[in-house]
Design a protein around this motif. Structure first.
Motif, PDB file in Angstrom:
ATOM      1  N   VAL A   1       0.848  -1.196   0.000  1.00 39.25           N
ATOM      2  CA  VAL A   1       0.000   0.000   0.000  1.00 39.25           C
ATOM      3  C   VAL A   1       0.881   1.241   0.000  1.00 39.25           C
ATOM      4  N   GLY A   2       1.917   1.254   0.826  1.00 39.05           N
ATOM      5  CA  GLY A   2       2.835   2.393   0.874  1.00 39.05           C
ATOM      6  C   GLY A   2       3.553   2.609  -0.450  1.00 39.05           C
ATOM      7  N   ALA A   3       3.995   1.533  -1.064  1.00 43.35           N
ATOM      8  CA  ALA A   3       4.697   1.643  -2.347  1.00 43.35           C
ATOM      9  C   ALA A   3       3.758   2.144  -3.444  1.00 43.35           C
ATOM     10  N   LEU A   4       2.547   1.609  -3.495  1.00 46.83           N
ATOM     11  CA  LEU A   4       1.580   2.071  -4.497  1.00 46.83           C
ATOM     12  C   LEU A   4       1.179   3.528  -4.250  1.00 46.83           C
ATOM     13  N   SER A   5       1.006   3.879  -2.995  1.00 44.09           N
ATOM     14  CA  SER A   5       0.680   5.262  -2.663  1.00 44.09           C
ATOM     15  C   SER A   5       1.825   6.190  -3.054  1.00 44.09           C
ATOM     16  N   GLY A   6       3.046   5.758  -2.830  1.00 45.21           N
ATOM     17  CA  GLY A   6       4.206   6.559  -3.239  1.00 45.21           C
ATOM     18  C   GLY A   6       4.252   6.750  -4.750  1.00 45.21           C
ATOM     19  N   ALA A   7       3.949   5.687  -5.489  1.00 44.05           N
ATOM     20  CA  ALA A   7       3.912   5.809  -6.951  1.00 44.05           C
ATOM     21  C   ALA A   7       2.837   6.795  -7.387  1.00 44.05           C
ATOM     22  N   LEU A   8       1.680   6.742  -6.720  1.00 41.52           N
ATOM     23  CA  LEU A   8       0.616   7.700  -7.032  1.00 41.52           C
ATOM     24  C   LEU A   8       1.023   9.126  -6.664  1.00 41.52           C
ATOM     25  N   ALA A   9       1.757   9.279  -5.560  1.00 45.48           N
ATOM     26  CA  ALA A   9       2.210  10.608  -5.147  1.00 45.48           C
ATOM     27  C   ALA A   9       3.172  11.198  -6.171  1.00 45.48           C
ATOM     28  N   VAL A  10       4.064  10.382  -6.696  1.00 41.40           N
ATOM     29  CA  VAL A  10       4.996  10.859  -7.726  1.00 41.40           C
ATOM     30  C   VAL A  10       4.226  11.229  -8.994  1.00 41.40           C
ATOM     31  N   THR A  11       3.258  10.402  -9.368  1.00 41.08           N
ATOM     32  CA  THR A  11       2.433  10.680 -10.543  1.00 41.08           C
ATOM     33  C   THR A  11       1.652  11.979 -10.356  1.00 41.08           C
ATOM     34  N   ALA A  12       1.051  12.133  -9.181  1.00 37.37           N
ATOM     35  CA  ALA A  12       0.300  13.359  -8.893  1.00 37.37           C
ATOM     36  C   ALA A  12       1.227  14.571  -8.886  1.00 37.37           C
ATOM     37  N   GLY A  13       2.435  14.400  -8.368  1.00 36.41           N
ATOM     38  CA  GLY A  13       3.407  15.499  -8.377  1.00 36.41           C
ATOM     39  C   GLY A  13       3.791  15.901  -9.784  1.00 36.41           C
ATOM     40  N   ALA A  14       3.949  14.931 -10.656  1.00 36.90           N
ATOM     41  CA  ALA A  14       4.274  15.233 -12.055  1.00 36.90           C
ATOM     42  C   ALA A  14       3.127  15.983 -12.718  1.00 36.90           C
ATOM     43  N   TYR A  15       1.909  15.564 -12.426  1.00 36.23           N
ATOM     44  CA  TYR A  15       0.756  16.271 -12.972  1.00 36.23           C
ATOM     45  C   TYR A  15       0.711  17.707 -12.449  1.00 36.23           C
TER      46      TYR A  15
ATOM     47  N   SER B   1      -1.158  19.121  -0.677  1.00 37.77           N
ATOM     48  CA  SER B   1      -1.724  17.778  -0.701  1.00 37.77           C
ATOM     49  C   SER B   1      -0.687  16.764  -1.155  1.00 37.77           C
ATOM     50  N   ASN B   2       0.036  17.097  -2.193  1.00 33.40           N
ATOM     51  CA  ASN B   2       1.048  16.188  -2.719  1.00 33.40           C
ATOM     52  C   ASN B   2       2.170  15.958  -1.717  1.00 33.40           C
ATOM     53  N   HIS B   3       2.568  17.007  -1.015  1.00 35.31           N
ATOM     54  CA  HIS B   3       3.616  16.892   0.000  1.00 35.31           C
ATOM     55  C   HIS B   3       3.186  15.929   1.110  1.00 35.31           C
ATOM     56  N   TYR B   4       1.990  16.130   1.637  1.00 37.92           N
ATOM     57  CA  TYR B   4       1.491  15.251   2.694  1.00 37.92           C
ATOM     58  C   TYR B   4       1.272  13.827   2.182  1.00 37.92           C
ATOM     59  N   HIS B   5       0.810  13.700   0.959  1.00 40.92           N
ATOM     60  CA  HIS B   5       0.606  12.380   0.351  1.00 40.92           C
ATOM     61  C   HIS B   5       1.938  11.620   0.312  1.00 40.92           C
ATOM     62  N   PHE B   6       2.972  12.299  -0.134  1.00 37.78           N
ATOM     63  CA  PHE B   6       4.273  11.652  -0.250  1.00 37.78           C
ATOM     64  C   PHE B   6       4.828  11.270   1.117  1.00 37.78           C
ATOM     65  N   LEU B   7       4.793  12.187   2.074  1.00 32.99           N
ATOM     66  CA  LEU B   7       5.330  11.897   3.404  1.00 32.99           C
ATOM     67  C   LEU B   7       4.608  10.719   4.066  1.00 32.99           C
ATOM     68  N   HIS B   8       3.307  10.679   3.916  1.00 35.05           N
ATOM     69  CA  HIS B   8       2.562   9.609   4.580  1.00 35.05           C
ATOM     70  C   HIS B   8       2.642   8.287   3.816  1.00 35.05           C
ATOM     71  N   SER B   9       2.953   8.345   2.533  1.00 31.49           N
ATOM     72  CA  SER B   9       3.253   7.104   1.791  1.00 31.49           C
ATOM     73  C   SER B   9       4.523   6.479   2.357  1.00 31.49           C
ATOM     74  N   LEU B  10       5.508   7.311   2.635  1.00 37.46           N
ATOM     75  CA  LEU B  10       6.747   6.805   3.241  1.00 37.46           C
ATOM     76  C   LEU B  10       6.483   6.260   4.646  1.00 37.46           C
ATOM     77  N   ALA B  11       5.613   6.936   5.396  1.00 34.79           N
ATOM     78  CA  ALA B  11       5.276   6.458   6.737  1.00 34.79           C
ATOM     79  C   ALA B  11       4.639   5.067   6.672  1.00 34.79           C
ATOM     80  N   LEU B  12       3.842   4.826   5.647  1.00 37.18           N
ATOM     81  CA  LEU B  12       3.213   3.501   5.514  1.00 37.18           C
ATOM     82  C   LEU B  12       4.251   2.388   5.385  1.00 37.18           C
ATOM     83  N   LEU B  13       5.408   2.718   4.833  1.00 34.76           N
ATOM     84  CA  LEU B  13       6.455   1.705   4.713  1.00 34.76           C
ATOM     85  C   LEU B  13       6.993   1.268   6.071  1.00 34.76           C
ATOM     86  N   ALA B  14       6.843   2.126   7.083  1.00 36.63           N
ATOM     87  CA  ALA B  14       7.296   1.786   8.439  1.00 36.63           C
ATOM     88  C   ALA B  14       6.224   1.066   9.254  1.00 36.63           C
TER      89      ALA B  14
END
Length: 116
Positions: free
Chosen positions: A12-26, A47-60
Motif C-alpha cells: 500500500v505504501g509503495a503504491l501510494s508513493g507511486a501515485l504521489a509521484v504521478t500526482a506530483g508530475a501532474y 496535498s502532494n507533500h502530505y501524500h508523499f510523506l505519509h506514503s513513506l510512513a506507511l512503509l514503516a
C-alpha cells in the motif's frame, strides 16, 4: 499472519508513493500551465507533500506493534485530507473540504498508533 499484514502495508505504501509521484508530475506539468489561481496550485502542492510523506510512513507500519490500526488511520487520513485537497485544486469545487480536518486528525492518530 503478522508478516502477511506487513507485506500488505508495504505494498500500500509503495503504491501510494507511486501515485504521489504521478500526482506530483501532474501538478508540476499539468496544473502549472493552467490558469488556476495560486491558492489552488498551493493547495495541490500541500496535498502532494502530505501524500508523499505519509506514503513513506506507511512503509514503516509493518514495524510497529499495531500495524492494522496505524496503517488504516494513515491510509484513511491520506484519502480524506489529500483527496479532498486534490479534488478542490483540480475542480475548484470545495464540496469535500470539510473532510480535510477529519483526515488530518486521522493522520495524527496514525502517527500516534505507530508509537504504541
Amino acid at each position: 499472519m503478522a508478516a502477511a499484514g506487513g507485506q500488505v502495508w508495504r505494498r500500500v505504501g509503495a503504491l501510494s508513493g507511486a501515485l504521489a509521484v504521478t500526482a506530483g508530475a501532474y501538478g508540476a506539468h499539468g496544473l502549472r500551465r493552467s490558469d488556476r489561481d495560486e491558492y489552488l496550485k498551493e493547495l495541490y502542492a500541500t496535498s502532494n507533500h502530505y501524500h508523499f510523506l505519509h506514503s513513506l510512513a506507511l512503509l514503516a507500519v509493518p514495524h510497529c506493534r499495531r500495524p492494522l490500526l496505524a496503517g488504516s488511520l494513515l491510509t484513511s487520513g491520506m484519502v480524506l485530507f489529500c483527496g479532498s485537497f486534490y479534488y478542490q485544486a483540480i475542480t475548484s469545487d470545495p464540496v469535500f473540504r470539510e473532510a480535510a480536518p477529519i483526515g488530518g486528525t486521522a493522520l495524527i492518530l496514525g502517527w500516534l498508533a505507530m508509537a504504541l
